[in-house]
Write an enzyme that holds these catalytic residues in place. Structure first.
Site, PDB file in Angstrom:
ATOM      1  N   ARG A  50       2.105   7.584  16.707  1.00  0.00           N
ATOM      2  CA  ARG A  50       3.158   6.568  16.687  1.00  0.00           C
ATOM      3  C   ARG A  50       4.445   7.157  16.092  1.00  0.00           C
ATOM      4  NH1 ARG A  50       0.129   1.692  13.704  1.00  0.00           N
ATOM      5  NH2 ARG A  50      -0.679   3.455  12.514  1.00  0.00           N
ATOM      6  N   GLY A 105       8.600  11.126  10.922  1.00  0.00           N
ATOM      7  CA  GLY A 105       8.178  10.202  11.975  1.00  0.00           C
ATOM      8  C   GLY A 105       7.061   9.336  11.445  1.00  0.00           C
ATOM      9  N   LYS A 144       2.024  14.048  11.870  1.00  0.00           N
ATOM     10  CA  LYS A 144       1.799  14.932  10.732  1.00  0.00           C
ATOM     11  C   LYS A 144       0.374  15.475  10.868  1.00  0.00           C
ATOM     12  CE  LYS A 144       0.495  12.794   6.797  1.00  0.00           C
ATOM     13  NZ  LYS A 144       0.578  11.965   5.604  1.00  0.00           N
ATOM     14  N   CYS A 199       5.457   4.440   9.663  1.00  0.00           N
ATOM     15  CA  CYS A 199       6.067   3.779   8.501  1.00  0.00           C
ATOM     16  C   CYS A 199       7.534   4.127   8.273  1.00  0.00           C
ATOM     17  CB  CYS A 199       5.257   4.094   7.251  1.00  0.00           C
ATOM     18  SG  CYS A 199       3.636   3.312   7.308  1.00  0.00           S
ATOM     19  N   ALA A 243      11.577  20.918   4.653  1.00  0.00           N
ATOM     20  CA  ALA A 243      12.493  20.819   5.789  1.00  0.00           C
ATOM     21  C   ALA A 243      11.685  20.967   7.073  1.00  0.00           C
ATOM     22  CB  ALA A 243      13.542  21.919   5.694  1.00  0.00           C
ATOM     23  N   LEU A 301      10.135  17.633  -0.035  1.00  0.00           N
ATOM     24  CA  LEU A 301      11.318  18.473   0.208  1.00  0.00           C
ATOM     25  C   LEU A 301      10.974  19.528   1.253  1.00  0.00           C
ATOM     26  CD1 LEU A 301      12.924  19.051  -3.324  1.00  0.00           C
ATOM     27  CD2 LEU A 301      13.741  17.573  -1.478  1.00  0.00           C
ATOM     28  N   LYS A 314      10.352   2.939  10.767  1.00  0.00           N
ATOM     29  CA  LYS A 314      10.406   1.471  10.820  1.00  0.00           C
ATOM     30  C   LYS A 314      10.848   0.890   9.477  1.00  0.00           C
ATOM     31  CE  LYS A 314       5.993  -0.443  10.486  1.00  0.00           C
ATOM     32  NZ  LYS A 314       5.870  -1.265   9.301  1.00  0.00           N
ATOM     33  N   GLU A 324       0.865  -1.194   0.000  1.00  0.00           N
ATOM     34  CA  GLU A 324       0.000   0.000   0.000  1.00  0.00           C
ATOM     35  C   GLU A 324       0.894   1.233   0.000  1.00  0.00           C
ATOM     36  OE1 GLU A 324       0.127   2.003   2.800  1.00  0.00           O
ATOM     37  OE2 GLU A 324       1.152   0.640   4.175  1.00  0.00           O
ATOM     38  N   PHE A 325       0.372   2.301  -0.614  1.00  0.00           N
ATOM     39  CA  PHE A 325       1.132   3.550  -0.640  1.00  0.00           C
ATOM     40  C   PHE A 325       0.308   4.691  -0.052  1.00  0.00           C
ATOM     41  CE2 PHE A 325       2.578   0.963  -4.297  1.00  0.00           C
ATOM     42  CZ  PHE A 325       3.890   0.756  -3.901  1.00  0.00           C
TER      43      PHE A 325
HETATM   44  C1  UDX Z   1      -0.191  -1.395   8.763  1.00  0.00           C
HETATM   45  C2  UDX Z   1       0.655  -2.556   8.277  1.00  0.00           C
HETATM   46  O1  UDX Z   1       0.191  -3.707   8.746  1.00  0.00           O
HETATM   47  C3  UDX Z   1       2.100  -2.293   8.484  1.00  0.00           C
HETATM   48  O2  UDX Z   1       2.881  -3.342   8.055  1.00  0.00           O
HETATM   49  C4  UDX Z   1       2.402  -1.134   7.646  1.00  0.00           C
HETATM   50  O3  UDX Z   1       3.767  -0.877   7.638  1.00  0.00           O
HETATM   51  C5  UDX Z   1       1.638   0.045   8.179  1.00  0.00           C
HETATM   52  O4  UDX Z   1       0.314  -0.220   8.169  1.00  0.00           O
HETATM   53  P1  UDX Z   1      -1.531  -0.280  10.614  1.00  0.00           P
HETATM   54  O5  UDX Z   1      -2.774  -0.545   9.866  1.00  0.00           O
HETATM   55  O6  UDX Z   1      -1.053   1.114  10.698  1.00  0.00           O
HETATM   56  O7  UDX Z   1      -0.346  -1.212  10.066  1.00  0.00           O
HETATM   57  O8  UDX Z   1      -1.573  -0.927  12.063  1.00  0.00           O
HETATM   58  P2  UDX Z   1      -2.692  -0.857  13.161  1.00  0.00           P
HETATM   59  O9  UDX Z   1      -3.475   0.389  13.021  1.00  0.00           O
HETATM   60  O10 UDX Z   1      -2.008  -1.212  14.429  1.00  0.00           O
HETATM   61  O11 UDX Z   1      -3.684  -2.052  12.759  1.00  0.00           O
HETATM   62  C6  UDX Z   1      -3.419  -3.372  12.812  1.00  0.00           C
HETATM   63  C7  UDX Z   1      -4.682  -4.113  13.239  1.00  0.00           C
HETATM   64  O12 UDX Z   1      -4.443  -5.535  13.183  1.00  0.00           O
HETATM   65  C8  UDX Z   1      -5.139  -3.813  14.649  1.00  0.00           C
HETATM   66  O13 UDX Z   1      -6.495  -3.391  14.622  1.00  0.00           O
HETATM   67  C9  UDX Z   1      -4.988  -5.121  15.398  1.00  0.00           C
HETATM   68  O14 UDX Z   1      -5.976  -5.312  16.388  1.00  0.00           O
HETATM   69  C10 UDX Z   1      -5.080  -6.125  14.269  1.00  0.00           C
HETATM   70  N1  UDX Z   1      -4.444  -7.421  14.510  1.00  0.00           N
HETATM   71  C11 UDX Z   1      -3.196  -7.499  15.000  1.00  0.00           C
HETATM   72  C12 UDX Z   1      -5.145  -8.580  14.196  1.00  0.00           C
HETATM   73  O15 UDX Z   1      -6.289  -8.521  13.749  1.00  0.00           O
HETATM   74  N2  UDX Z   1      -4.520  -9.782  14.364  1.00  0.00           N
HETATM   75  C13 UDX Z   1      -3.270  -9.887  14.861  1.00  0.00           C
HETATM   76  O16 UDX Z   1      -2.762 -10.979  14.996  1.00  0.00           O
HETATM   77  C14 UDX Z   1      -2.573  -8.715  15.180  1.00  0.00           C
HETATM   78  C1  UDX Z   2       4.141   7.187   4.218  1.00  0.00           C
HETATM   79  C2  UDX Z   2       4.203   7.151   2.686  1.00  0.00           C
HETATM   80  O1  UDX Z   2       4.086   8.481   2.171  1.00  0.00           O
HETATM   81  C3  UDX Z   2       3.122   6.252   2.130  1.00  0.00           C
HETATM   82  O2  UDX Z   2       3.228   6.183   0.715  1.00  0.00           O
HETATM   83  C4  UDX Z   2       3.318   4.877   2.751  1.00  0.00           C
HETATM   84  O3  UDX Z   2       2.418   3.963   2.278  1.00  0.00           O
HETATM   85  C5  UDX Z   2       3.234   4.953   4.252  1.00  0.00           C
HETATM   86  O4  UDX Z   2       4.226   5.862   4.731  1.00  0.00           O
HETATM   87  P1  UDX Z   2       2.704   8.445   6.060  1.00  0.00           P
HETATM   88  O5  UDX Z   2       3.656   7.854   7.041  1.00  0.00           O
HETATM   89  O6  UDX Z   2       1.236   8.369   6.320  1.00  0.00           O
HETATM   90  O7  UDX Z   2       2.926   7.809   4.612  1.00  0.00           O
HETATM   91  O8  UDX Z   2       3.034  10.021   5.921  1.00  0.00           O
HETATM   92  P2  UDX Z   2       3.947  10.934   5.008  1.00  0.00           P
HETATM   93  O9  UDX Z   2       3.101  12.005   4.453  1.00  0.00           O
HETATM   94  O10 UDX Z   2       4.766  10.185   4.052  1.00  0.00           O
HETATM   95  O11 UDX Z   2       4.894  11.601   6.114  1.00  0.00           O
HETATM   96  C6  UDX Z   2       5.836  10.842   6.853  1.00  0.00           C
HETATM   97  C7  UDX Z   2       6.669  11.751   7.720  1.00  0.00           C
HETATM   98  O12 UDX Z   2       7.540  12.551   6.931  1.00  0.00           O
HETATM   99  C8  UDX Z   2       5.870  12.741   8.584  1.00  0.00           C
HETATM  100  O13 UDX Z   2       6.433  12.793   9.872  1.00  0.00           O
HETATM  101  C9  UDX Z   2       6.034  14.055   7.880  1.00  0.00           C
HETATM  102  O14 UDX Z   2       5.954  15.153   8.759  1.00  0.00           O
HETATM  103  C10 UDX Z   2       7.429  13.918   7.289  1.00  0.00           C
HETATM  104  N1  UDX Z   2       7.673  14.737   6.096  1.00  0.00           N
HETATM  105  C11 UDX Z   2       6.982  14.502   4.947  1.00  0.00           C
HETATM  106  C12 UDX Z   2       8.633  15.751   6.137  1.00  0.00           C
HETATM  107  O15 UDX Z   2       9.279  15.986   7.176  1.00  0.00           O
HETATM  108  N2  UDX Z   2       8.857  16.480   4.998  1.00  0.00           N
HETATM  109  C13 UDX Z   2       8.188  16.245   3.832  1.00  0.00           C
HETATM  110  O16 UDX Z   2       8.466  16.946   2.855  1.00  0.00           O
HETATM  111  C14 UDX Z   2       7.217  15.230   3.807  1.00  0.00           C
END
Ligand code: UDX
Ligand code: UDX
Length: 441
Positions: free
Chosen positions: A326, A256, A319, A259, A251, A249, A262, A150-151
């Site tokens: 997280r 954080g 953000k 995603c 700054a 880009l 990690k 997913e993106f």
């Molecule tokens: C997801 C992806 O899984 C992760 O790999 C990716 O990098 C970021 O997005 P996310 O949807 O953000 O994670 O996680 P979270 O909001 O914690 O949701 C995961 C859900 O899975 C939770 O609701 C949790 O209760 C559930 N879960 C966890 C199960 O149903 N079964 C399990 O064994 C563990």
């Molecule tokens: C990211 C990817 O964009 C998405 O494609 C992927 O599937 C999941 O991870 P997300 O973590 O939801 O999405 O947010 P994103 O908008 O990418 O921002 C990530 C972090 O980078 C935030 O802390 C944001 O503040 C920071 N950021 C982003 C910057 O510091 N500068 C930027 O120009 C853009």
């Protein structure tokens, strides 16, 4: 089509809902009973713009359902997506225990051909492991494994899913590929079909590249500060080159969220394991960490000692437009300020609830305010930690008199330095050397 999503968090719930929105019959599974009860009531446990309405609409239309039962889920879907967490181990590698557990749970429930799709972000070669695991626990099961990264960005996840830039899936089976194509037919987006390992790598390589762009501009911001240039203009100038592009880009305090930190650590770890160390990404991580330390140093340079100083922190989510804290740099900032004895009064439009689940919220020097203005009452400085649009519209003239001195540290370059200086503020942004000098003269 009949689809199942296992794991109904930020990714699973949004993905499942958007599949339902285009007409698929979706069953979302989650092992958290409370979450499933909430969802069955038509409420959603997270803040994501536009999602609540879509969930309600599709539940009412009977296209979106929820359960805690994995066997029921496997029975329902021709295609079963896995969207459970893939948290980091202490060494940065990925803890795949939830993926492994779900693979084990799926296996005995397979009664007829299923496509098992990994949507969670995983290191390359995880698809092979999932297939091996299902096969070990159900040797006769007929299935294929597909990787479908997913993106979606939190805060704009619905739009990212409904109108994606591209859809990528990795499959080693024509039968599975045909079903995947059918699922994504309603989404008008370019499709790239690869082998499983390449699809897995695309996700890590894409997120790492975006993080690299952020660290690149943050490194440039330090040079801007040292040379009295403005990083916003530099970003604009280099971003006008189509080969580079302006996005990612910005700054600031660094990246954080659940995603980037990690995924970059995971890509470094898997590259090390494969015997091809990715040292460039180690530097990306170093710059990211350094950016927050440089910012705190800037605050120290003005306030000298932080102990017993009241500081207003605006923003806690990682953000804007999300309640997700997280790996939020804003939270890390609060932790570091408090560790130096400062008293933090924080405000966030959506993330104060999720923040209260974190241990740092219990600290005696951390309090939450009801508005940005209330947080600033009696503070030595305002610190912008997350660029929520509403902060740009705050009543800065009114706030000015309630501060000890009109001082702003803008960790996300949200505000216009000239405007702030015009209102009498001493403004410090990131990489905005010229304005900082102007504010001092
Ligand atoms: C997801 C992806 O899984 C992760 O790999 C990716 O990098 C970021 O997005 P996310 O949807 O953000 O994670 O996680 P979270 O909001 O914690 O949701 C995961 C859900 O899975 C939770 O609701 C949790 O209760 C559930 N879960 C966890 C199960 O149903 N079964 C399990 O064994 C563990
Ligand atoms: C990211 C990817 O964009 C998405 O494609 C992927 O599937 C999941 O991870 P997300 O973590 O939801 O999405 O947010 P994103 O908008 O990418 O921002 C990530 C972090 O980078 C935030 O802390 C944001 O503040 C920071 N950021 C982003 C910057 O510091 N500068 C930027 O120009 C853009």
């Amino acid at each position: 089509m009949k689809l199942t999503i296992i794991g109904s968090g930020y990714v699973g719930l949004t993905t499942g809902t958007c599949f339902a929105e285009v007409g698929h019959d979706v069953l979302c599974v989650d092992n958290n009973e409370k979450k499933v009860e909430t969802l069955l009531r038509g409420e959603i446990p997270i803040y994501e713009p536009g999602l609540a309405e879509l969930v309600k609409k599709n539940v009412a239309a009977g296209r979106l359902n929820f359960t805690t039962s994995t066997p029921e889920g496997v029975d329902h879907g021709d295609v079963v997506f896995i969207a459970v967490p893939t948290p980091p181990n202490p060494d940065g590698s990925v803890d795949l225990k939830y993926i492994e557990k779900v693979a084990r749970e799926i296996a005995p429930a397979i009664k007829e051909y299923k496509v098992v799709v990994d949507k969670s972000t995983v290191p390359v070669k995880t698809g092979e492991k999932v297939a091996e695991t299902i096969h070990r626990y159900a040797p006769d099961a007929e299935f294929d494994v597909v990787s479908n990264p997913e993106f979606l960005r939190e805060g704009s996840a619905v739009a990212d899913l409904m109108e994606p830039d591209r859809i990528v899936f990795g499959s080693n089976s024509d039968r599975a590929s045909a079903l995947m194509k059918k699922i994504y037919e309603p989404f008008a987006a370019p499709l790239l079909v690869t082998d499983i390992n390449s699809a897995e790598l695309i996700k890590h390589a894409a997120n790492s590249f975006l993080a690299l762009k952020i660290s690149y501009i943050n490194a440039v911001s330090a040079i801007c500060e040292a040379s009295n240039a403005d990083v916003e203009l530099v970003a604009q100038g280099i971003g006008m080159d189509e080969r580079i592009g302006r996005s990612f880009l910005n700054a600031g305090l660094g990246y954080g969220g659940s995603c980037f930190p990690k995924d970059i650590a995971a890509f470094i770890a898997i590259s090390d394991q494969l015997g091809v160390p990715f040292d460039l990404l180690k530097e990306v991580e170093r710059i990211n960490k350094n950016q927050l330390d440089r910012f705190i140093q800037k605050i120290r340079e003005t306030l000298w000692v932080l102990e017993e100083k009241k500081l207003a922190v605006w923003g806690l989510s990682f953000k804007p437009n999300t309640d997700d804290v997280r790996c939020s740099v804003a939270v890390e900032l609060v932790e570091k300020l408090v560790a130096e004895g400062a008293e933090v009064v924080a405000y966030d439009p959506k993330a104060m609830g999720t923040f209260q689940d974190l241990p740092i919220s219990e600290h005696e020097n951390v309090t939450l305010a009801e508005s940005p203005e209330a947080a600033a009452q009696g503070a030595e400085a305002i610190i912008v930690a997350t660029e929520w649009p509403e902060f740009a519209n705050a009543d800065f003239m009114g706030i000015k008199d309630s501060l000890v001195a009109p001082l702003i540290f803008d960790g996300r370059n949200l505000l216009d330095p000239a405007t702030m200086q015009g209102m009498g503020y001493n403004y410090h942004g990131i990489g905005r050397g010229r304005e900082e000098e102007a504010s001092e003269t």
